[in-house]
Design a protein around this motif. Structure first.
Motif, PDB file in Angstrom:
ATOM      1  N   ALA A 173       0.826  -1.206   0.000  1.00 21.88           N
ATOM      2  CA  ALA A 173       0.000   0.000   0.000  1.00 21.88           C
ATOM      3  C   ALA A 173       0.860   1.257   0.000  1.00 21.88           C
ATOM      4  N   VAL A 174       0.401   2.266  -0.724  1.00 17.53           N
ATOM      5  CA  VAL A 174       1.073   3.561  -0.717  1.00 17.53           C
ATOM      6  C   VAL A 174       0.629   4.342   0.511  1.00 17.53           C
ATOM      7  N   VAL A 175      -0.653   4.295   0.811  1.00 14.75           N
ATOM      8  CA  VAL A 175      -1.221   4.923   2.000  1.00 14.75           C
ATOM      9  C   VAL A 175      -2.117   3.883   2.651  1.00 14.75           C
ATOM     10  N   ALA A 176      -2.059   3.749   3.969  1.00  9.10           N
ATOM     11  CA  ALA A 176      -2.885   2.754   4.635  1.00  9.10           C
ATOM     12  C   ALA A 176      -3.238   3.209   6.041  1.00  9.10           C
ATOM     13  N   ASN A 177      -4.378   2.722   6.519  1.00  7.11           N
ATOM     14  CA  ASN A 177      -4.690   2.875   7.934  1.00  7.11           C
ATOM     15  C   ASN A 177      -4.652   1.479   8.538  1.00  7.11           C
ATOM     16  N   ALA A 178      -5.245   1.301   9.675  1.00  4.06           N
ATOM     17  CA  ALA A 178      -5.140   0.013  10.354  1.00  4.06           C
ATOM     18  C   ALA A 178      -5.864  -1.117   9.638  1.00  4.06           C
ATOM     19  N   THR A 179      -6.827  -0.804   8.750  1.00  2.00           N
ATOM     20  CA  THR A 179      -7.633  -1.876   8.178  1.00  2.00           C
ATOM     21  C   THR A 179      -7.651  -1.931   6.649  1.00  2.00           C
ATOM     22  N   ALA A 180      -7.155  -0.940   5.946  1.00  2.00           N
ATOM     23  CA  ALA A 180      -7.203  -0.964   4.474  1.00  2.00           C
ATOM     24  C   ALA A 180      -6.131  -0.040   3.921  1.00  2.00           C
ATOM     25  N   GLY A 181      -5.905  -0.133   2.612  1.00  4.06           N
ATOM     26  CA  GLY A 181      -4.876   0.685   1.996  1.00  4.06           C
ATOM     27  C   GLY A 181      -5.271   1.174   0.615  1.00  4.06           C
ATOM     28  N   LEU A 182      -4.452   2.053   0.084  1.00  6.36           N
ATOM     29  CA  LEU A 182      -4.611   2.596  -1.263  1.00  6.36           C
ATOM     30  C   LEU A 182      -3.429   2.109  -2.082  1.00  6.36           C
ATOM     31  N   TYR A 183      -3.705   1.377  -3.159  1.00  2.54           N
ATOM     32  CA  TYR A 183      -2.658   0.732  -3.948  1.00  2.54           C
ATOM     33  C   TYR A 183      -2.601   1.323  -5.355  1.00  2.54           C
ATOM     34  N   PHE A 184      -1.404   1.695  -5.799  1.00  4.56           N
ATOM     35  CA  PHE A 184      -1.166   2.114  -7.175  1.00  4.56           C
ATOM     36  C   PHE A 184      -0.274   1.035  -7.779  1.00  4.56           C
ATOM     37  N   LEU A 185      -0.851   0.212  -8.655  1.00  6.77           N
ATOM     38  CA  LEU A 185      -0.157  -0.970  -9.154  1.00  6.77           C
ATOM     39  C   LEU A 185       0.251  -0.831 -10.615  1.00  6.77           C
TER      40      LEU A 185
END
Length: 105
Positions: free
Chosen positions: A49-61
């Motif tokens: 993940a590029v940005v994440a919190n405790a339960t999910a993330g933002l992915y640039f693939l």
């Protein structure tokens, strides 16, 4: 932290080494591995993940994503986009171990 500069030098920059923690930021070797950021944030991450919190993330693939069949280990609710021709320009969400198109209600 002791001042390791020669006598007569009033101040020194802290030595940032592996394991140093600065108000929630963690340095690993010479790389900042985690931090709480307010304002602009730029990541050089190429995996995970590029940005994440405790339960999910933002992915640039860069890998191909086909909704309903491309598997992932990203936590449920994570969002992804890809630059690969298969899936480019689309938004995906992680559901049950697969990338799916988000459901809009």
């Amino acid at each position: 932290m002791p001042n390791t500069k020669p006598v007569g030098v009033a101040f020194s920059d802290p030595e940032l080494v592996n394991g140093t923690t600065i108000t929630g930021a963690t340095i690993s070797g010479s790389t900042l591995t985690s931090a709480t950021v307010s304002g602009t944030f730029t990541s050089t991450a190429t995996t995970d993940a590029v940005v994440a919190n405790a339960t999910a993330g933002l992915y640039f693939l860069t890998t191909a994503i086909t909704a309903g069949s491309t598997t992932t280990t990203a936590p449920a609710g994570s969002l992804a986009t890809t630059t690969n021709a298969t899936g480019a320009g689309k938004l995906f969400t992680s559901v049950g171990g697969k990338w799916e198109f988000p459901v809009l209600t």
